[in-house]
Design a protein around this motif. Sequence first.
Motif, PDB file in Angstrom:
ATOM      1  N   HIS A   1     -13.772   9.210 -14.929  1.00 22.90           N
ATOM      2  CA  HIS A   1     -14.344  10.316 -15.707  1.00 22.90           C
ATOM      3  C   HIS A   1     -13.201  11.132 -16.290  1.00 22.90           C
ATOM      4  O   HIS A   1     -12.084  11.115 -15.775  1.00 22.90           O
ATOM      5  CB  HIS A   1     -15.167  11.261 -14.815  1.00 22.90           C
ATOM      6  CG  HIS A   1     -16.288  10.565 -14.110  1.00 22.90           C
ATOM      7  ND1 HIS A   1     -17.553  10.505 -14.613  1.00 22.90           N
ATOM      8  CD2 HIS A   1     -16.306   9.889 -12.928  1.00 22.90           C
ATOM      9  CE1 HIS A   1     -18.321   9.823 -13.774  1.00 22.90           C
ATOM     10  NE2 HIS A   1     -17.584   9.443 -12.737  1.00 22.90           N
TER      11      HIS A   1
ATOM     12  N   GLN B   1     -17.602   6.039  -6.348  1.00 19.79           N
ATOM     13  CA  GLN B   1     -17.925   4.634  -6.640  1.00 19.79           C
ATOM     14  C   GLN B   1     -16.807   3.941  -7.423  1.00 19.79           C
ATOM     15  O   GLN B   1     -16.920   2.789  -7.800  1.00 19.79           O
ATOM     16  CB  GLN B   1     -19.226   4.549  -7.469  1.00 19.79           C
ATOM     17  CG  GLN B   1     -20.510   4.795  -6.682  1.00 19.79           C
ATOM     18  CD  GLN B   1     -20.649   6.232  -6.221  1.00 19.79           C
ATOM     19  OE1 GLN B   1     -20.365   7.156  -6.993  1.00 19.79           O
ATOM     20  NE2 GLN B   1     -21.044   6.422  -4.973  1.00 19.79           N
TER      21      GLN B   1
ATOM     22  N   ASN C   1      -7.943   3.384  -4.989  1.00 17.62           N
ATOM     23  CA  ASN C   1      -8.253   3.290  -6.419  1.00 17.62           C
ATOM     24  C   ASN C   1      -7.131   2.628  -7.216  1.00 17.62           C
ATOM     25  O   ASN C   1      -7.164   2.624  -8.445  1.00 17.62           O
ATOM     26  CB  ASN C   1      -8.516   4.688  -7.008  1.00 17.62           C
ATOM     27  CG  ASN C   1      -9.787   5.285  -6.465  1.00 17.62           C
ATOM     28  OD1 ASN C   1      -9.766   6.218  -5.673  1.00 17.62           O
ATOM     29  ND2 ASN C   1     -10.917   4.726  -6.853  1.00 17.62           N
TER      30      ASN C   1
ATOM     31  N   TYR D   1     -11.332   9.487 -10.602  1.00 17.83           N
ATOM     32  CA  TYR D   1     -12.269   8.502 -10.065  1.00 17.83           C
ATOM     33  C   TYR D   1     -13.328   9.201  -9.223  1.00 17.83           C
ATOM     34  O   TYR D   1     -12.989  10.091  -8.428  1.00 17.83           O
ATOM     35  CB  TYR D   1     -11.561   7.508  -9.139  1.00 17.83           C
ATOM     36  CG  TYR D   1     -10.643   6.533  -9.845  1.00 17.83           C
ATOM     37  CD1 TYR D   1     -11.163   5.374 -10.434  1.00 17.83           C
ATOM     38  CD2 TYR D   1      -9.282   6.762  -9.912  1.00 17.83           C
ATOM     39  CE1 TYR D   1     -10.319   4.465 -11.074  1.00 17.83           C
ATOM     40  CE2 TYR D   1      -8.437   5.857 -10.542  1.00 17.83           C
ATOM     41  CZ  TYR D   1      -8.968   4.710 -11.127  1.00 17.83           C
ATOM     42  OH  TYR D   1      -8.142   3.818 -11.759  1.00 17.83           O
ATOM     43  N   ASP D   2     -14.592   8.784  -9.345  1.00 15.19           N
ATOM     44  CA  ASP D   2     -15.607   9.264  -8.408  1.00 15.19           C
ATOM     45  C   ASP D   2     -15.656   8.325  -7.202  1.00 15.19           C
ATOM     46  O   ASP D   2     -14.889   7.350  -7.123  1.00 15.19           O
ATOM     47  CB  ASP D   2     -16.973   9.446  -9.088  1.00 15.19           C
ATOM     48  CG  ASP D   2     -17.583   8.119  -9.551  1.00 15.19           C
ATOM     49  OD1 ASP D   2     -17.155   7.048  -9.053  1.00 15.19           O
ATOM     50  OD2 ASP D   2     -18.492   8.151 -10.397  1.00 15.19           O
TER      51      ASP D   2
ATOM     52  N   ASN E   1     -15.811   4.926 -10.471  1.00 14.12           N
ATOM     53  CA  ASN E   1     -15.972   5.088 -11.924  1.00 14.12           C
ATOM     54  C   ASN E   1     -14.992   6.149 -12.429  1.00 14.12           C
ATOM     55  O   ASN E   1     -14.767   7.158 -11.744  1.00 14.12           O
ATOM     56  CB  ASN E   1     -17.399   5.543 -12.271  1.00 14.12           C
ATOM     57  CG  ASN E   1     -18.420   4.547 -11.746  1.00 14.12           C
ATOM     58  OD1 ASN E   1     -18.270   3.347 -11.970  1.00 14.12           O
ATOM     59  ND2 ASN E   1     -19.416   5.034 -11.021  1.00 14.12           N
TER      60      ASN E   1
END
Length: 531
Positions: free
Chosen positions: A265, A261, A416, A258-259, A263
């Motif tokens: 990846h 924000q 997250n 997770y980044d 999102n």
Amino acid sequence: MSAGADGVDVLVIGSGAAGGAVTKRLAEKGARVVCLEQGDWRKPSDFPSTGFDYEAQMQRPQFSFSPNERKRPEDYPVASAGQNPPDIEMANGVGGTTVHWNAQFLRLHRSDFRVRTLDGHAQDWPIRYEDLVPYYEANEREMGVSGLNGDPANPDQSFPLPVLPIGIAERVAAKGFNRLGWHWWFFGLGFLSRPYDGRPACDFNAQGWYGCGASARASIDVTYWPKAIRNGAVLKTWARVREISVNAKGRAQGVIYYDQQGNLHEQRARAVVVCANGIGTPRLLLNSKSRQFPNGLANSSGLVGKGLMLHGGRGVRGVFPECLDNYLHSGYAPVYSQQFYETSTRRDFVRGYTLLVGARGGPLSTALGTHVPWGKDHHRVMRQRFPHLIQVTAIGEDLPDDANCIEVDQNLKDSNGIPAPRVVYSFSTNTRKLLDHGASMAREMLRAAGAIEIHDEEPYPWTSHFMGTARMGSDQKTSVVNAWNRTNDVPNLFVVDGSSFVTGGAVGPTPTIGALALRCADGIWEHRREL
Ligand SMILES: Cc1cc2nc3c(=O)[nH]c(=O)nc-3n(C[C@H](O)[C@H](O)[C@H](O)COP(=O)(O)OP(=O)(O)OC[C@H]3O[C@@H](n4cnc5c(N)ncnc54)[C@H](O)[C@@H]3O)c2cc1C
Ligand code: SF4
């Protein structure tokens, strides 16, 4: 070594003591390395050491050592259970927990690698002390360690920097040890006694413990990382790994992360090295379930998360007539004794402990931490105790027990939504006996040094040393990684941090973590064509 179109040679998870060392070593050899770190770089303003009100600042939750209290966005919660549930201390960000550490550099002893042979408990390491010596030395040079050569308990250690100034508390303690004829010596400490490697010497003005804004104390963000990045390594911050992915052949192919924000990846790599610490690493492996690995990755032995060792601790305080005015300086050379480090047939426990000695701390921590009464007796007791306290702490070996473990708590999640770890921990009878002995020897030493009053503390689990949860070994049934930190089940997956310890000795684990990480990097480089 070459990587696929969207991949790199080596992907490292976590940027602390292990991750920084692995990344720098591989990058300087020419590997393309990416490190994913769930936190960010720390700023000097993040540290209470920059202000005059250091001690008051340290009472604020945002400067707590415990992620459960601190609750920064990069932290994850850690549940605890068992008869002695620990309130875990760790830091999440570039440099990992070394941003908060004390920087005491003690090595394991030769005997620590052979506990099964010598004492009939636990397992022997598949490597010897001698295998780590060049890596201990390289790590001490990279970090910048100040110390005094010639310690009879650690005769091989030779420090890159001269010893730090010696405080009054340490002189008084040394008098006590000398009267008893016991071993004592000055710590190797990662505070710079001279400018070194582009960093300034310690100015002894504040407590660099929670973080030194001047970079005079060796934390991985100011030692390994600038060099790793100069050598071409890429460090991605705010990148929280959810799981390690595997391909149809059962090889690690990369990670999902997770980044900031939220999102998702994917980062692919030819080899993956997990350096998320002795709690974060088993959590990640257990969370990385797949069709081929339904019980978690690299867990065919069922040992991922099991056999947690924390060290046991027990403090004893002595009140002295002398004014011990080095209470607020983090850069003074503390002393220690390893008189009772090894097993003795005259005692009713195996292995042993180190006695750590130092001044007790400033006025606020004396008032709050040593049961000074409030009300009419407060000033009288404070005048007697401050600055007159010497603290002796026994840090004791904690042998592995599979009931002490890291589990995944499906009801507790990080921001997250990734399931959090639960630490299950109870003292063994051996650990309790060893700490009782440590407390009685600490009292004897304080009396010999001239203490006029002595106060005992309860035994506690050491909440910042996590070891043994993916242990090394030569038998695949009783280990998770081999002698080069490669997992037994997944040929291109490595685990290097406190998890891989077979036994934990009676010293802080971090110098050994750094040495293992450098050695693991050399092994990866040596076998790069097979990855
Ligand atoms: C107050 C204090 C004092 C200490 N003093 C000493 C001492 O004097 N001597 C000693 O030997 N030891 C000491 N220690 C212990 C020492 O700090 C640790 O042993 C050492 O930092 C562990 O190194 P590591 O690389 O295994 O893990 P860490 O340094 O904890 O680094 C792990 C990193 O991985 C990251 N990470 C975890 N999970 C993920 C994920 N899923 N995705 C991305 N990133 C992730 C974390 O954010 C963290 O930055 C002390 C610790 C504390 C708290
Ligand atoms: S380590 Fe030294 S320079 Fe850094 S904050 Fe502490 S006393 Fe100051």
